[in-house]
Design a protein around this motif. Structure first.
Motif, short mmCIF file in Angstrom:
data_model
loop_
_atom_site.label_atom_id
_atom_site.label_comp_id
_atom_site.label_asym_id
_atom_site.label_seq_id
_atom_site.Cartn_x
_atom_site.Cartn_y
_atom_site.Cartn_z
N VAL A 45 0.83 -1.21 0.00
CA VAL A 45 0.00 0.00 0.00
C VAL A 45 0.86 1.26 0.00
O VAL A 45 0.62 2.18 -0.77
CB VAL A 45 -0.95 0.00 1.22
CG1 VAL A 45 -1.74 1.30 1.30
CG2 VAL A 45 -1.89 -1.20 1.18
N ALA A 46 1.88 1.30 0.87
CA ALA A 46 2.75 2.48 0.98
C ALA A 46 4.14 2.01 1.41
O ALA A 46 4.29 0.92 1.98
CB ALA A 46 2.18 3.46 2.00
N ALA A 47 5.14 2.85 1.16
CA ALA A 47 6.52 2.48 1.49
C ALA A 47 6.70 2.36 3.00
O ALA A 47 6.20 3.18 3.76
CB ALA A 47 7.48 3.52 0.92
N GLY A 48 7.41 1.31 3.41
CA GLY A 48 7.71 1.08 4.82
C GLY A 48 7.82 -0.41 5.09
O GLY A 48 7.80 -1.23 4.17
N THR A 49 7.95 -0.76 6.36
CA THR A 49 8.08 -2.16 6.75
C THR A 49 6.95 -2.55 7.69
O THR A 49 6.72 -1.87 8.69
CB THR A 49 9.44 -2.41 7.44
OG1 THR A 49 10.48 -2.06 6.52
CG2 THR A 49 9.60 -3.87 7.84
N ALA A 50 6.26 -3.61 7.33
CA ALA A 50 5.14 -4.13 8.13
C ALA A 50 5.45 -5.56 8.52
O ALA A 50 6.25 -6.24 7.87
CB ALA A 50 3.84 -4.06 7.34
N GLY A 51 4.81 -6.02 9.57
CA GLY A 51 4.95 -7.40 9.99
C GLY A 51 3.80 -8.23 9.45
O GLY A 51 2.64 -7.87 9.63
N ALA A 52 4.10 -9.32 8.76
CA ALA A 52 3.08 -10.25 8.28
C ALA A 52 3.10 -11.46 9.22
O ALA A 52 4.16 -12.01 9.51
CB ALA A 52 3.38 -10.69 6.85
N VAL A 53 1.93 -11.85 9.70
CA VAL A 53 1.82 -12.92 10.69
C VAL A 53 0.94 -14.03 10.16
O VAL A 53 -0.14 -13.77 9.62
CB VAL A 53 1.23 -12.39 12.01
CG1 VAL A 53 1.13 -13.50 13.05
CG2 VAL A 53 2.06 -11.23 12.55
N CYS A 54 1.40 -15.26 10.32
CA CYS A 54 0.60 -16.44 10.00
C CYS A 54 0.34 -17.18 11.30
O CYS A 54 1.29 -17.51 12.03
CB CYS A 54 1.32 -17.35 9.01
SG CYS A 54 0.35 -18.80 8.58
#
Length: 77
Positions: A45-54
């Motif tokens: 969606v936008a520049a940056g770092t997100a955490g993806a969780v399973c």
């Protein structure tokens, strides 16, 4: 991944004969990335770092295991 790009994340549950489970996907910052909780399709969606969780859940909804990974979204050049 780039802003506007989509990828599908996958996960493997071990052992292969584990009891009935469901995988649920989430991200910690939907202003940077969104994810379909059932399919694992991730969209930048936008520049940056997100955490993806399973998260693996038993048939009663209780959490069995969870693992997070950082996903970096970059703006197109």
């Amino acid at each position: 991944m780039n802003v506007g790009e989509t990828i599908t994340l996958t996960a493997a549950v071990e052992p292969a004969d584990a009891e009935s489970y469901t995988l649920v996907w989430s991200v910690d910052d939907e202003s940077l990335a969104t994810i379909d909780p059932k399919t694992g399709e991730l969209a930048g969606v936008a520049a940056g770092t997100a955490g993806a969780v399973c998260t693996a859940q038993n048939s009663d909804g209780s959490e069995v295991a969870s693992e997070a990974h950082a996903v970096t979204v970059t703006a197109p050049a």
